[in-house]
Write an enzyme that holds these catalytic residues in place. Sequence first.
Site, PDB file in Angstrom:
ATOM      1  N   CYS A  42       0.835  -1.194   0.000  1.00  0.00           N
ATOM      2  CA  CYS A  42       0.000   0.000   0.000  1.00  0.00           C
ATOM      3  C   CYS A  42       0.879   1.257   0.000  1.00  0.00           C
ATOM      4  O   CYS A  42       1.986   1.249   0.535  1.00  0.00           O
ATOM      5  CB  CYS A  42      -0.915   0.008   1.227  1.00  0.00           C
ATOM      6  SG  CYS A  42      -2.073   1.394   1.252  1.00  0.00           S
ATOM      7  N   ARG A  46       2.817   4.826   6.446  1.00  0.00           N
ATOM      8  CA  ARG A  46       3.230   4.056   7.627  1.00  0.00           C
ATOM      9  C   ARG A  46       3.723   2.666   7.265  1.00  0.00           C
ATOM     10  O   ARG A  46       4.099   1.889   8.139  1.00  0.00           O
ATOM     11  CB  ARG A  46       2.049   3.938   8.595  1.00  0.00           C
ATOM     12  CG  ARG A  46       1.562   5.269   9.116  1.00  0.00           C
ATOM     13  CD  ARG A  46       0.194   5.153   9.747  1.00  0.00           C
ATOM     14  NE  ARG A  46      -0.830   4.787   8.774  1.00  0.00           N
ATOM     15  CZ  ARG A  46      -2.118   4.618   9.064  1.00  0.00           C
ATOM     16  NH1 ARG A  46      -2.539   4.764  10.304  1.00  0.00           N
ATOM     17  NH2 ARG A  46      -2.987   4.296   8.121  1.00  0.00           N
ATOM     18  N   HIS A  98      -2.147  -4.183   4.940  1.00  0.00           N
ATOM     19  CA  HIS A  98      -1.971  -3.775   6.337  1.00  0.00           C
ATOM     20  C   HIS A  98      -3.321  -3.504   6.978  1.00  0.00           C
ATOM     21  O   HIS A  98      -4.276  -3.111   6.298  1.00  0.00           O
ATOM     22  CB  HIS A  98      -1.060  -2.533   6.432  1.00  0.00           C
ATOM     23  CG  HIS A  98      -1.645  -1.283   5.856  1.00  0.00           C
ATOM     24  ND1 HIS A  98      -2.155  -0.277   6.649  1.00  0.00           N
ATOM     25  CD2 HIS A  98      -1.832  -0.868   4.580  1.00  0.00           C
ATOM     26  CE1 HIS A  98      -2.596   0.706   5.872  1.00  0.00           C
ATOM     27  NE2 HIS A  98      -2.421   0.369   4.616  1.00  0.00           N
ATOM     28  N   CYS A 101      -6.105  -0.001   6.925  1.00  0.00           N
ATOM     29  CA  CYS A 101      -5.878   0.610   5.605  1.00  0.00           C
ATOM     30  C   CYS A 101      -7.028   1.572   5.268  1.00  0.00           C
ATOM     31  O   CYS A 101      -8.195   1.175   5.253  1.00  0.00           O
ATOM     32  CB  CYS A 101      -5.774  -0.479   4.541  1.00  0.00           C
ATOM     33  SG  CYS A 101      -5.462   0.162   2.885  1.00  0.00           S
TER      34      CYS A 101
END
Length: 203
Positions: A42, A46, A98, A101
Amino acid sequence: MKALKHLFDNNLEWAQAIQKEDPGFFESLSKQQSPEYLWIGCSDSRVPANEIINLPPGEVFVHRNIANVVVHTDLNCLSVIQFAVDILKIKHIIICGHYGCSGVRAALDDEEHGLVDNWLRHVKDVIRFNEDSFEGMTHQQQLDHLCELNVKEQVTNICNTTIIKNAWKNGRDLSIHGWIYNIENGILKELVPCISSTEESLK
Ligand code: CO
C-alpha cells in the site's frame, strides 16, 4: 535557498552514514541491481517496504498503490511484475496489505473521495465476492477481515497473470507470498502460505 532544505540535509546525513559504515556501498550498487524480492504494498506512509523488512537499498524492487491492489489491466503494476520476473529474475513476490488501511476502510464504508473511488471499486468487488463472510461481525472486525481478504484476492490475481503462469510453466523458481502488516506494533504476519506453482494457486 533550496526548497525543502531539511530533506536535502537528511539525505546528506543518510548517505554519509552509509558511506562511513560501508565505504563503496553506493559505487558497487550503482553498477547493477539484483534484488530477490518484489514488494507490492500500500502507498500508506506508515508501511514503507525496505524499513519493515529491514533491508538496504538494492534488495527490494517495489510497487505501491492505494490498498495494494493487483488489477489485471493495470499496465503500471503488470509492467513492474513483468520486469521483476523476466528481467531481474526475482525469486519472491510479496503482496503485503496492512490493518487499518484507509483505502480498504473507504471501500467498506462506501465513503466518497472522488476519482479514487473508481480504483477502490476493486476492493468493493472483494466485499461482493465474500458478502456472507461479513455477517455478525463488528465494524472493526469487518475492516480487519476485508484487509485480509483483499490480500488473498490480490494473491489470486497475481497468480492468474500471464507473467506468473508462464514463469511457472517454464520451470522458474518463483514464489508468491501474501502478508499483512500491523501498523499498531510493526509486526508482519503470513496470511497465505507460499505459492510456487499454478497447482498451488488460490482458485
Ligand atoms: Co493502506
